[in-house]
Design a protein around this motif. Structure first.
Motif, PDB file in Angstrom:
ATOM      1  N   LEU A 118     -25.620  19.733  19.904  1.00 21.36           N
ATOM      2  CA  LEU A 118     -25.611  18.289  20.155  1.00 21.36           C
ATOM      3  C   LEU A 118     -26.983  17.670  19.926  1.00 21.36           C
ATOM      4  O   LEU A 118     -27.089  16.551  19.411  1.00 21.36           O
ATOM      5  N   THR A 119     -28.040  18.395  20.278  1.00 17.77           N
ATOM      6  CA  THR A 119     -29.402  17.899  20.047  1.00 17.77           C
ATOM      7  C   THR A 119     -29.665  17.708  18.557  1.00 17.77           C
ATOM      8  O   THR A 119     -30.193  16.668  18.132  1.00 17.77           O
ATOM      9  N   PHE A 120     -29.292  18.707  17.750  1.00 17.45           N
ATOM     10  CA  PHE A 120     -29.499  18.578  16.304  1.00 17.45           C
ATOM     11  C   PHE A 120     -28.626  17.483  15.716  1.00 17.45           C
ATOM     12  O   PHE A 120     -29.029  16.802  14.763  1.00 17.45           O
ATOM     13  N   LEU A 121     -27.436  17.278  16.268  1.00 13.65           N
ATOM     14  CA  LEU A 121     -26.584  16.197  15.798  1.00 13.65           C
ATOM     15  C   LEU A 121     -27.225  14.840  16.074  1.00 13.65           C
ATOM     16  O   LEU A 121     -27.226  13.952  15.213  1.00 13.65           O
ATOM     17  N   VAL A 122     -27.806  14.675  17.255  1.00 13.79           N
ATOM     18  CA  VAL A 122     -28.486  13.415  17.592  1.00 13.79           C
ATOM     19  C   VAL A 122     -29.688  13.199  16.687  1.00 13.79           C
ATOM     20  O   VAL A 122     -29.919  12.091  16.189  1.00 13.79           O
ATOM     21  N   VAL A 123     -30.451  14.260  16.436  1.00 16.40           N
ATOM     22  CA  VAL A 123     -31.599  14.162  15.522  1.00 16.40           C
ATOM     23  C   VAL A 123     -31.127  13.743  14.131  1.00 16.40           C
ATOM     24  O   VAL A 123     -31.751  12.897  13.474  1.00 16.40           O
ATOM     25  N   ALA A 124     -30.014  14.324  13.679  1.00 13.12           N
ATOM     26  CA  ALA A 124     -29.481  13.975  12.361  1.00 13.12           C
ATOM     27  C   ALA A 124     -29.064  12.506  12.312  1.00 13.12           C
ATOM     28  O   ALA A 124     -29.326  11.812  11.322  1.00 13.12           O
ATOM     29  N   LEU A 125     -28.414  12.035  13.368  1.00 13.05           N
ATOM     30  CA  LEU A 125     -27.986  10.636  13.382  1.00 13.05           C
ATOM     31  C   LEU A 125     -29.167   9.679  13.400  1.00 13.05           C
ATOM     32  O   LEU A 125     -29.178   8.667  12.690  1.00 13.05           O
ATOM     33  N   ILE A 126     -30.180   9.996  14.180  1.00 10.66           N
ATOM     34  CA  ILE A 126     -31.370   9.137  14.239  1.00 10.66           C
ATOM     35  C   ILE A 126     -32.095   9.142  12.902  1.00 10.66           C
ATOM     36  O   ILE A 126     -32.538   8.091  12.410  1.00 10.66           O
ATOM     37  N   ALA A 127     -32.227  10.322  12.297  1.00  8.89           N
ATOM     38  CA  ALA A 127     -32.889  10.411  10.997  1.00  8.89           C
ATOM     39  C   ALA A 127     -32.107   9.644   9.934  1.00  8.89           C
ATOM     40  O   ALA A 127     -32.705   9.003   9.054  1.00  8.89           O
ATOM     41  N   ALA A 128     -30.784   9.685  10.008  1.00  5.03           N
ATOM     42  CA  ALA A 128     -29.967   8.950   9.045  1.00  5.03           C
ATOM     43  C   ALA A 128     -30.140   7.442   9.204  1.00  5.03           C
ATOM     44  O   ALA A 128     -30.199   6.707   8.218  1.00  5.03           O
ATOM     45  N   VAL A 129     -30.252   6.987  10.446  1.00  2.00           N
ATOM     46  CA  VAL A 129     -30.443   5.548  10.689  1.00  2.00           C
ATOM     47  C   VAL A 129     -31.762   5.077  10.095  1.00  2.00           C
ATOM     48  O   VAL A 129     -31.850   3.994   9.514  1.00  2.00           O
ATOM     49  N   PHE A 130     -32.798   5.900  10.205  1.00  5.98           N
ATOM     50  CA  PHE A 130     -34.108   5.513   9.682  1.00  5.98           C
ATOM     51  C   PHE A 130     -34.287   5.845   8.206  1.00  5.98           C
ATOM     52  O   PHE A 130     -35.353   5.592   7.640  1.00  5.98           O
ATOM     53  N   GLY A 131     -33.281   6.438   7.568  1.00 13.24           N
ATOM     54  CA  GLY A 131     -33.324   6.650   6.132  1.00 13.24           C
ATOM     55  C   GLY A 131     -33.927   7.963   5.686  1.00 13.24           C
ATOM     56  O   GLY A 131     -34.240   8.118   4.508  1.00 13.24           O
ATOM     57  N   PHE A 132     -34.084   8.912   6.572  1.00 14.80           N
ATOM     58  CA  PHE A 132     -34.616  10.215   6.192  1.00 14.80           C
ATOM     59  C   PHE A 132     -33.440  11.131   5.855  1.00 14.80           C
ATOM     60  O   PHE A 132     -32.971  11.910   6.696  1.00 14.80           O
ATOM     61  N   GLY A 133     -32.969  11.056   4.619  1.00 15.87           N
ATOM     62  CA  GLY A 133     -31.769  11.779   4.220  1.00 15.87           C
ATOM     63  C   GLY A 133     -31.915  13.285   4.269  1.00 15.87           C
ATOM     64  O   GLY A 133     -30.989  13.993   4.661  1.00 15.87           O
ATOM     65  N   GLY A 134     -33.060  13.795   3.857  1.00 15.00           N
ATOM     66  CA  GLY A 134     -33.263  15.244   3.845  1.00 15.00           C
ATOM     67  C   GLY A 134     -33.260  15.836   5.239  1.00 15.00           C
ATOM     68  O   GLY A 134     -32.627  16.872   5.494  1.00 15.00           O
ATOM     69  N   ILE A 135     -33.960  15.186   6.145  1.00 17.81           N
ATOM     70  CA  ILE A 135     -34.015  15.659   7.526  1.00 17.81           C
ATOM     71  C   ILE A 135     -32.630  15.530   8.169  1.00 17.81           C
ATOM     72  O   ILE A 135     -32.187  16.423   8.901  1.00 17.81           O
ATOM     73  N   ALA A 136     -31.942  14.436   7.896  1.00 16.76           N
ATOM     74  CA  ALA A 136     -30.610  14.228   8.459  1.00 16.76           C
ATOM     75  C   ALA A 136     -29.653  15.301   7.960  1.00 16.76           C
ATOM     76  O   ALA A 136     -28.858  15.846   8.736  1.00 16.76           O
ATOM     77  N   SER A 137     -29.725  15.616   6.693  1.00 14.31           N
ATOM     78  CA  SER A 137     -28.840  16.632   6.126  1.00 14.31           C
ATOM     79  C   SER A 137     -29.118  18.012   6.716  1.00 14.31           C
ATOM     80  O   SER A 137     -28.189  18.743   7.067  1.00 14.31           O
ATOM     81  N   ALA A 138     -30.385  18.355   6.836  1.00 18.17           N
ATOM     82  CA  ALA A 138     -30.752  19.660   7.391  1.00 18.17           C
ATOM     83  C   ALA A 138     -30.336  19.767   8.857  1.00 18.17           C
ATOM     84  O   ALA A 138     -29.783  20.790   9.279  1.00 18.17           O
TER      85      ALA A 138
END
Length: 57
Positions: free
Chosen positions: A6-26
């Protein structure tokens, strides 16, 4: 382990909102792997519990 997923999922969602596609995907990939490992271990634990004679919850 589910908490980490769940922590990594939240990190992915936050990164996606800010436009960091690579970090969100990982992060989403890591969350998915951890979730499936959690599910596998949960099923193994329930089978082991049933084999020992205790009914599943």
């Amino acid at each position: 382990m589910l908490g980490w997923a769940l922590t990594f999922l939240v990190v992915a969602l936050i990164a996606a909102v800010f436009g960091f596609g690579g970090i969100a995907s990982a992060s989403a990939g890591i969350a998915q792997i951890l979730f499936f490992i959690f599910i596998a271990l949960f099923v193994i634990a329930m089978i082991a519990r049933a084999v020992r004679g205790r009914p599943p919850m």
